[in-house]
Design an enzyme around this catalytic site. Sequence first.
Site, PDB file in Angstrom:
ATOM      1  N   GLY A  13       0.770  -1.242   0.000  1.00 38.43           N
ATOM      2  CA  GLY A  13       0.000   0.000   0.000  1.00 38.43           C
ATOM      3  C   GLY A  13       0.801   1.291   0.000  1.00 38.43           C
ATOM      4  O   GLY A  13       0.242   2.359   0.236  1.00 38.43           O
ATOM      5  N   SER A  19       1.550   8.169   1.938  1.00 40.19           N
ATOM      6  CA  SER A  19       0.826   6.926   2.205  1.00 40.19           C
ATOM      7  C   SER A  19       0.907   6.553   3.681  1.00 40.19           C
ATOM      8  O   SER A  19       1.972   6.680   4.298  1.00 40.19           O
ATOM      9  CB  SER A  19       1.429   5.774   1.400  1.00 40.19           C
ATOM     10  OG  SER A  19       1.310   6.017   0.013  1.00 40.19           O
ATOM     11  N   VAL A  68      -3.405  -6.696  -6.134  1.00 39.79           N
ATOM     12  CA  VAL A  68      -4.257  -7.657  -5.421  1.00 39.79           C
ATOM     13  C   VAL A  68      -5.443  -8.142  -6.258  1.00 39.79           C
ATOM     14  O   VAL A  68      -6.142  -9.061  -5.840  1.00 39.79           O
ATOM     15  CB  VAL A  68      -4.758  -7.112  -4.063  1.00 39.79           C
ATOM     16  CG1 VAL A  68      -3.603  -6.935  -3.097  1.00 39.79           C
ATOM     17  CG2 VAL A  68      -5.560  -5.830  -4.233  1.00 39.79           C
ATOM     18  N   TYR A 158     -18.679   8.779   1.737  1.00 37.14           N
ATOM     19  CA  TYR A 158     -17.790   7.609   1.848  1.00 37.14           C
ATOM     20  C   TYR A 158     -18.480   6.382   1.228  1.00 37.14           C
ATOM     21  O   TYR A 158     -17.828   5.488   0.703  1.00 37.14           O
ATOM     22  CB  TYR A 158     -17.386   7.375   3.309  1.00 37.14           C
ATOM     23  CG  TYR A 158     -16.147   6.525   3.468  1.00 37.14           C
ATOM     24  CD1 TYR A 158     -14.932   6.917   2.917  1.00 37.14           C
ATOM     25  CD2 TYR A 158     -16.191   5.324   4.179  1.00 37.14           C
ATOM     26  CE1 TYR A 158     -13.795   6.147   3.058  1.00 37.14           C
ATOM     27  CE2 TYR A 158     -15.056   4.546   4.333  1.00 37.14           C
ATOM     28  CZ  TYR A 158     -13.858   4.960   3.771  1.00 37.14           C
ATOM     29  OH  TYR A 158     -12.745   4.181   3.910  1.00 37.14           O
ATOM     30  N   LYS A 165     -15.338  -1.168   4.198  1.00 34.62           N
ATOM     31  CA  LYS A 165     -14.626  -1.152   5.487  1.00 34.62           C
ATOM     32  C   LYS A 165     -15.396  -1.917   6.557  1.00 34.62           C
ATOM     33  O   LYS A 165     -14.787  -2.536   7.442  1.00 34.62           O
ATOM     34  CB  LYS A 165     -14.348   0.284   5.944  1.00 34.62           C
ATOM     35  CG  LYS A 165     -13.344   1.051   5.079  1.00 34.62           C
ATOM     36  CD  LYS A 165     -11.958   0.403   5.025  1.00 34.62           C
ATOM     37  CE  LYS A 165     -10.910   1.366   4.455  1.00 34.62           C
ATOM     38  NZ  LYS A 165      -9.601   0.687   4.232  1.00 34.62           N
ATOM     39  N   ILE A 194      -6.598  11.672   7.010  1.00 33.19           N
ATOM     40  CA  ILE A 194      -5.215  12.142   6.783  1.00 33.19           C
ATOM     41  C   ILE A 194      -5.132  12.515   5.309  1.00 33.19           C
ATOM     42  O   ILE A 194      -5.739  11.846   4.473  1.00 33.19           O
ATOM     43  CB  ILE A 194      -4.207  11.001   7.082  1.00 33.19           C
ATOM     44  CG1 ILE A 194      -4.265  10.578   8.556  1.00 33.19           C
ATOM     45  CG2 ILE A 194      -2.788  11.416   6.699  1.00 33.19           C
ATOM     46  CD1 ILE A 194      -3.313   9.423   8.900  1.00 33.19           C
ATOM     47  N   LEU A 197      -2.778  10.392  -1.034  1.00 32.29           N
ATOM     48  CA  LEU A 197      -3.159  10.404  -2.448  1.00 32.29           C
ATOM     49  C   LEU A 197      -4.647  10.105  -2.599  1.00 32.29           C
ATOM     50  O   LEU A 197      -5.362  10.787  -3.331  1.00 32.29           O
ATOM     51  CB  LEU A 197      -2.328   9.380  -3.236  1.00 32.29           C
ATOM     52  CG  LEU A 197      -2.642   9.306  -4.737  1.00 32.29           C
ATOM     53  CD1 LEU A 197      -2.176  10.581  -5.444  1.00 32.29           C
ATOM     54  CD2 LEU A 197      -1.980   8.091  -5.370  1.00 32.29           C
ATOM     55  N   ALA A 198      -5.121   9.067  -1.870  1.00 30.06           N
ATOM     56  CA  ALA A 198      -6.535   8.678  -1.974  1.00 30.06           C
ATOM     57  C   ALA A 198      -7.442   9.779  -1.444  1.00 30.06           C
ATOM     58  O   ALA A 198      -8.383  10.192  -2.130  1.00 30.06           O
ATOM     59  CB  ALA A 198      -6.784   7.367  -1.235  1.00 30.06           C
TER      60      ALA A 198
HETATM   61  O1  0WE Z   1     -10.472   5.019   2.846  1.00 29.14           O
HETATM   62  C1  0WE Z   1     -10.203   6.135   2.464  1.00 29.14           C
HETATM   63  C2  0WE Z   1      -9.846   6.385   1.013  1.00 29.14           C
HETATM   64  C3  0WE Z   1     -10.742   5.598   0.120  1.00 29.14           C
HETATM   65  C4  0WE Z   1     -10.632   5.867  -1.354  1.00 29.14           C
HETATM   66  C5  0WE Z   1     -10.462   7.116  -1.913  1.00 29.14           C
HETATM   67  C6  0WE Z   1     -10.431   7.253  -3.282  1.00 29.14           C
HETATM   68  C7  0WE Z   1     -10.310   8.585  -3.940  1.00 29.14           C
HETATM   69  C8  0WE Z   1      -9.872   8.528  -5.379  1.00 29.14           C
HETATM   70  C9  0WE Z   1     -10.786   4.777  -2.185  1.00 29.14           C
HETATM   71  N1  0WE Z   1     -10.763   4.891  -3.526  1.00 29.14           N
HETATM   72  C10 0WE Z   1     -10.600   6.105  -4.087  1.00 29.14           C
HETATM   73  N2  0WE Z   1     -10.629   6.188  -5.442  1.00 29.14           N
HETATM   74  C11 0WE Z   1     -10.348   7.327  -6.117  1.00 29.14           C
HETATM   75  O2  0WE Z   1     -10.428   7.360  -7.364  1.00 29.14           O
HETATM   76  N3  0WE Z   1     -10.269   7.174   3.368  1.00 29.14           N
HETATM   77  C12 0WE Z   1     -10.623   6.906   4.741  1.00 29.14           C
HETATM   78  C13 0WE Z   1     -10.049   8.581   2.978  1.00 29.14           C
HETATM   79  C14 0WE Z   1     -11.380   9.165   2.642  1.00 29.14           C
HETATM   80  O3  0WE Z   1     -11.956   8.893   1.454  1.00 29.14           O
HETATM   81  C15 0WE Z   1     -13.189   9.512   1.465  1.00 29.14           C
HETATM   82  C16 0WE Z   1     -13.381  10.164   2.684  1.00 29.14           C
HETATM   83  C17 0WE Z   1     -12.222   9.929   3.447  1.00 29.14           C
HETATM   84  C18 0WE Z   1     -11.960  10.387   4.842  1.00 29.14           C
HETATM   85  C19 0WE Z   1     -14.178   9.527   0.489  1.00 29.14           C
HETATM   86  C20 0WE Z   1     -15.362  10.228   0.727  1.00 29.14           C
HETATM   87  C21 0WE Z   1     -15.550  10.864   1.927  1.00 29.14           C
HETATM   88  C22 0WE Z   1     -14.570  10.847   2.918  1.00 29.14           C
END
Ligand code: 0WE
Length: 258
Positions: A13, A19, A68, A158, A165, A194, A197-198
């Site tokens: 990851g 990250s 994965v 989310y 999750k 935090i 990138l995501a």
């Molecule tokens: O688990 C995460 C990140 C999850 C995530 C984020 C992205 C953005 C870009 C998974 N896949 C993608 N795919 C993409 O193309 N977090 C806990 C961070 C996060 O993500 C959110 C949050 C938070 C906090 C998404 C919506 C609302 C809040």
Amino acid sequence: MLDLTGKNALVTGIVNNRSIAWGIAQQLHKAGANLGITYLPDERGKMEKKVAELVEPLNPSLFLPCNVQDDEQIQSTFETIRDKWGKLDLLIHSIAFANKDDLSGDFSQTSREGFRTALDVSTYSLVQLAGAAKPLMIAGGSIVTLSYLGAVRAVPNYNVMGVAKAGLEASVRYLAAELGSANIRVNAISAGPIRTLASSAVGGILDMIHHVEQVAPLGRTVTQIEVGNAAAFLCSDLASGITGQVLYVDAGYEIMGM
Ligand code: 0WE
């Protein structure tokens, strides 16, 4: 006290220096662990180069491609661990993905394909990696994955990741129940928001971080290094009695009602 010397740790990851897995890898290295790092390969080999440069100071003894969603890459990752290390002690799962379209708007409009993708990459990958790690954790082990409050509360936008999750946290409990007899512990860290990138790709993440700074008992968000320290603890013998748990590393945000 917190001593991971002689432990072989596979860390998944890492994409860049923001990250969460990078914070964890640094703290496992600091505690003396021997590291194996996986990266998500792309056609041009850009990710391989970028992650290799980043992790070089941690002297990983293994550096392997591992998408994965590709069973063969997972198999070959663990074959290499068996051949080169003989045993695995620690596994860090810090992987999630959902289509960007599925992280805003109406959850009820999530497509079958979007739902499948999110749960395949973010949830099933833990089950599969744990299953592949099990026969290599011959001296016991510790598996740590990353979750988020959206697993147990409806956090705006989310959406499908919350379902992924929730499944991840349930998977932690079922894996812990199964693997306990092999002295393999399985836990999740539920990290506060935090900038990574995501999360940076998510509209409104800065507003969420500002909200946490207003509400959390510690009056701030957490860092990747703080999550790394909690992961190092869960990996260590200091946590020998802890399995199947979700540990909140969120500056206390989760306890608050308003
Ligand atoms: O688990 C995460 C990140 C999850 C995530 C984020 C992205 C953005 C870009 C998974 N896949 C993608 N795919 C993409 O193309 N977090 C806990 C961070 C996060 O993500 C959110 C949050 C938070 C906090 C998404 C919506 C609302 C809040």
